[in-house]
Design an enzyme around this catalytic site. Structure first.
Site, PDB file in Angstrom:
ATOM      1  N   ARG A  98      23.559  20.069  13.870  1.00  0.00           N
ATOM      2  CA  ARG A  98      25.037  18.961  14.665  1.00  0.00           C
ATOM      3  C   ARG A  98      24.346  17.809  14.847  1.00  0.00           C
ATOM      4  NH1 ARG A  98      27.092  22.962  19.391  1.00  0.00           N
ATOM      5  NH2 ARG A  98      24.839  24.129  18.184  1.00  0.00           N
ATOM      6  N   ASN A 119      29.966  23.670  16.303  1.00  0.00           N
ATOM      7  CA  ASN A 119      29.679  25.154  15.735  1.00  0.00           C
ATOM      8  C   ASN A 119      30.607  25.918  15.814  1.00  0.00           C
ATOM      9  OD1 ASN A 119      27.265  24.279  14.740  1.00  0.00           O
ATOM     10  ND2 ASN A 119      26.074  25.659  16.270  1.00  0.00           N
TER      11      ASN A 119
END
Length: 828
Positions: A24, A42
């Site tokens: 990320r 996520n």
């Protein structure tokens, strides 16, 4: 407005190893660099990105996604154009969400990265000498995860509240500790404690580490808690201590692995090629089996401050290889730096049981083995042993799939419609799960021969069931009905709560070949050589020397070892002279054997020998066609072993002996004190000692090969050189047998005879070499090289064990291509 300047918004769904690996923040930095807006999160399926900007920037962003962080892996990327958002002017990382399905691949634990190792050695860094330092690029994952998505609240770190400094790093997308779930420091994280075997605390924190170093130097045996369990640890140069460890643990001969501080120190113990050294220092940090160097010289290194001796010969007695590995946690590095000597590090467990993960079990089960315990308070939720690998022909062969490699995920291009569970074999058990587009192979579980091992089986099953919300509709198991795994599968199908579960059994040696096919995503026919110890065959005998032609739907057994009796059943595996006797009785009468005066038989009590001969005469013992058992018999005949102390010992000793004459320039060996003039002349042409297989009606006669060896054994005394030459000749004969068989059988057209046009265009089927016997480095290397010289393609097993640890993957590969109902396809 040109097309490139048109603002668009795209949703990108990514599956693979994309959680807990810095994916990320990588996306955040990439989007910021390309001046794109949106978000990334996520979820249980992986990572979802929504990104908005002009088409040129979007294209550049998508193209750069392939340059992932070091521990990440993209399996599938799906792009969808969606409606733009007018008030979107920044890019955000948003909180994770949980969905009904979980497709993300859980990352395995990785060794500490160089940045973190530098920090623990920097007095000005807040992580100085902190044994639990980690970041997004390293540290524990699988061993502490409780649920997906991979967030701190779903790990065993949830009980540790981050201090302000750690919280700031955890929340900063530009920091390498951004969302590193185990992030901590001395002010807020796990701590060490030094205990007695009764769990009384002696010291804490840095004092605990200091005390551990002191006691190891004094020759004590410690249990030390690592990532996936405890190790039994002692000074690898102290022969007296290692002797005590072997006596206490009832492990008389099985080799120990050794951990050393650096590759430079390892180079004083072992030799290796480029691939071996790279594997040793890789992020996985497995135990690597490498060639021993002479132990006659003391170890030396400029950084060491204390005088130490040679590595003890009791570490790995009678063999020419040594399992070495490097520190993979800060705790290990701090220990080794302070000790300045190699350490024996072996799994803390009782024989036949899994690695221990809590101090209470150490105290109750191994309190008599250890003198002290170096403990810590970070809970290990999912146990995971050390991986063991070796390098053959510059390819890594995984022998034990565990820390660093497992869970192993293999992406399949076609989604699996029906969730399928494969439960592996009785020995070296592992589990394999078919979910969506993934095959997940669990870490090594071990031999299901005890209540504790069976409990570990259930815990591993529960872990993956929890992580992937898995509900198996189809269970695939071994053909052997008496395996605990097979019995468990039958119980599931019969239970009131599992009426819809269907069962499929797969023959053991077919599953060996299927595992390598799965590793290569292959469904079309291969010619497989499946050589191992034993596995139940279709005819209710024990197989283990099979040549089979197969695809994912069926197989044909084309050639095999002629079955011979295992006198006394399983007892013959522990006492391999019974196997030798059985093979000898195929060729010699009792009187002829008496005249031969073979040492392995003369050492047996005459009454016992008579009883065993009588049992053989009744032809009532179970029969086998096992190459593994043939290795046992040859090792006994050559005087290398009597009773086996550990699995695979015969094969390792035969390989060790053969390696002594592989190098034709080994003049020192030829002129050793055990050599005679005849030996030296005889060794001048090593290829002069050859053995030949007799084949009749697609059957290889192992007893005839043994008879040829007997002729050599009785011709002259068995000196060290002659043993080495015979060991080499034996394995050369097996390699020649494999190549001869390949030439005879390949190409074949199966299951239908070929047309004339097909015959002209036919190319040889790929060849698979699988089963535990092919863990023999000399044999596998020779077979691969000879087959490739003949023009055959030999499939690589990649990270899938070719021993029974890969059986579950082979079972699953069969199961997803052969759904239990004929009207329903396993693939959408």
């Amino acid at each position: 407005m040109t097309l490139n300047n048109l603002v668009m918004r795209q949703r990108i769904k990514i599956t693979g190893i994309v959680q807990g690996v810095g994916f990320r923040p990588f996306v955040y930095r990439l989007a910021t660099e390309h001046q794109l807006y949106g978000n990334v999160l996520n979820n249980s399926e992986g990572v979802t990105i929504e990104v908005q900007g002009n088409q040129a920037s979007l294209n550049a962003f998508i193209n750069n996604l392939e340059h992932t962080p070091p521990l990440a892996r993209i399996d599938n990327l799906h792009i969808q154009t969606i409606e733009t958002e007018h008030n979107c002017h920044q890019f955000n990382i948003i909180h994770s969400e949980t969905n009904a399905k979980a497709h993300v691949a859980v990352s395995s634990d990785k060794s500490t990265c160089e940045d973190c190792f530098k920090e623990i050695n920097d007095p000005h860094n807040r992580h100085y000498r902190y044994p639990f330092t980690n970041c997004t690029n390293c540290g524990p994952r699988y061993t502490l995860i409780n649920a997906l998505p991979y967030d701190r609240k779903n790990t065993t770190m949830a009980s540790f509240t981050m201090c302000d400094d750690c919280s700031a790093a955890y929340s900063d997308p530009t920091d390498r500790r951004y969302h590193a779930q185990p992030v901590s420091c001395p002010n807020c994280g796990p701590q060490l404690s030094f205990k007695t075997p009764t769990l009384a605390v002696i010291k804490n924190n840095n004092d605990a580490l200091t005390q551990a170093v002191k006691q190891l130097k004094a020759g004590k045996i410690l249990a030390i808690k690592g990532l996936g369990g405890y190790h039994l640890v002692c000074d690898a140069t102290n022969t007296d201590t290692i002797a005590i460890l072997r006596q206490r643990k009832a492990r008389p001969a099985k080799p120990f692995a050794v951990m050393v501080a650096t590759s430079d120190i390892a180079a004083e113990l072992v030799s290796g090629n480029k691939t071996e050294w790279q594997t040793l220092a890789s992020a996985e940090r497995p135990i690597v089996l490498m060639q021993k160097l002479s132990a006659s010289q003391p170890l030396s290194n400029a950084s060491q401050t204390c005088s130490i001796g040679s590595l003890s010969p009791l570490v790995a007695p009678d063999i020419d290889r040594l399992g070495v590995f490097l520190p993979y946690t800060p705790l290990h590095q701090l220990l080794l730096d302070a000790l300045a000597r190699p350490l024996v590090m072996t799994s803390a467990n009782l024989s036949g049981e899994p690695i221990i993960i809590n101090s209470e079990e150490i105290s109750s089960k191994l309190g008599h083995v250890v003198d002290y315990i170096l403990d810590h308070d970070r809970i290990i939720l999912n146990s995971c042993d050390d991986s063991v690998v070796q390098v053959i022909n510059d390819k890594v062969q995984v022998l034990r799939l565990a820390r660093g490699y497992a869970p192993l995920s293999i992406h399949t291009p076609n989604p699996i419609k029906q969730q399928t569970l494969a439960i592996g074999a009785q020995q070296k058990n592992s589990l394999c799960f078919g979910v969506e587009n993934n095959l997940f192979l669990s870490p090594y579980i071990g031999d299901i021969v005890s209540v504790e091992a069976e409990d570990y089986f259930h815990k591993t099953l529960a872990t993956f069931t929890r992580l992937y919300r898995f509900s198996s509709q189809h269970i695939v198991h071994d053909l052997h009905p008496d395996y605990i795994t097979s019995q468990w599968a039958a119980e599931q199908a019969e239970s009131q709560t599992a009426r819809t579960i269907r069962l499929t059994s797969v023959q053991h040696h077919y599953a060996h070949i299927l595992s390598v096919m799965a590793a290569n995503q292959m469904t079309t026919p291969v010619l497989g050589f499946s050589f191992d110890g034993t596995g139940l065959g279709d005819d209710n005998t024990l197989w283990g020397g099979e040549v089979i032609l197969c695809d994912v739907h069926d197989y044909q057994r084309l050639v095999h070892i002629k079955p011979f009796q295992l006198i006394g059943g399983e007892q013959a595996i522990k006492q391999p002279y019974r196997v030798l006797l059985s093979l000898l009785l195929e060729k010699y009468s009792k009187q002829e054997l008496s005249r031969l005066q073979l040492t392995p038989l003369t050492n047996i009590n005459p009454n016992v020998l008579n009883n065993l001969t009588a049992i053989w005469s009744k032809n009532s013992s179970i029969k086998c066609s096992s190459v593994g058992r043939l290795f046992d018999a040859v090792a006994v005949l050559l005087g290398l072993v009597t009773d086996l102390q550990y699995e695979g010992q015969a094969g390792i000793l035969i390989e060790t002996a053969a390696n002594r004459v592989v190098d034709k320039n080994d003049i020192n060996f030829y002129h050793s004190k055990n050599s005679t003039a005849n030996d030296i002349n005889y060794a001048g042409d090593k290829l002069s000692m050859t053995l030949h297989w007799q084949q009749k009606d697609s059957v290889w006669d192992a007893s005839d090969l043994i008879a040829q060896l007997v002729d050599h054994v009785v011709a002259e005394p068995l000196t060290e050189i002659r043993i080495a030459l015979l060991a080499k000749a034996f394995m050369d004969a097996i390699a020649n047998m494999v190549c001869d068989c390949a030439r005879q059988l390949n190409p074949l057209h199966w299951p239908q005879p070929p047309t004339e046009q097909e015959l002209q265009n036919q190319t040889p089927y790929p060849i698979v070499l699988s089963g535990g016997v092919f863990q023999n480095r000399y044999l596998l290397s020779l077979c691969e090289n000879k087959l490739k010289q003949l023009g055959y393609e030999v499939l690589n097993s990649h990270n899938v064990p070719i021993n029974d640890g890969g059986i579950a993957l082979g079972q699953l590969w069969f199961g997803i291509h052969n759904p239990p109902t004929p009207t329903q396809s396993a693939f959408t």
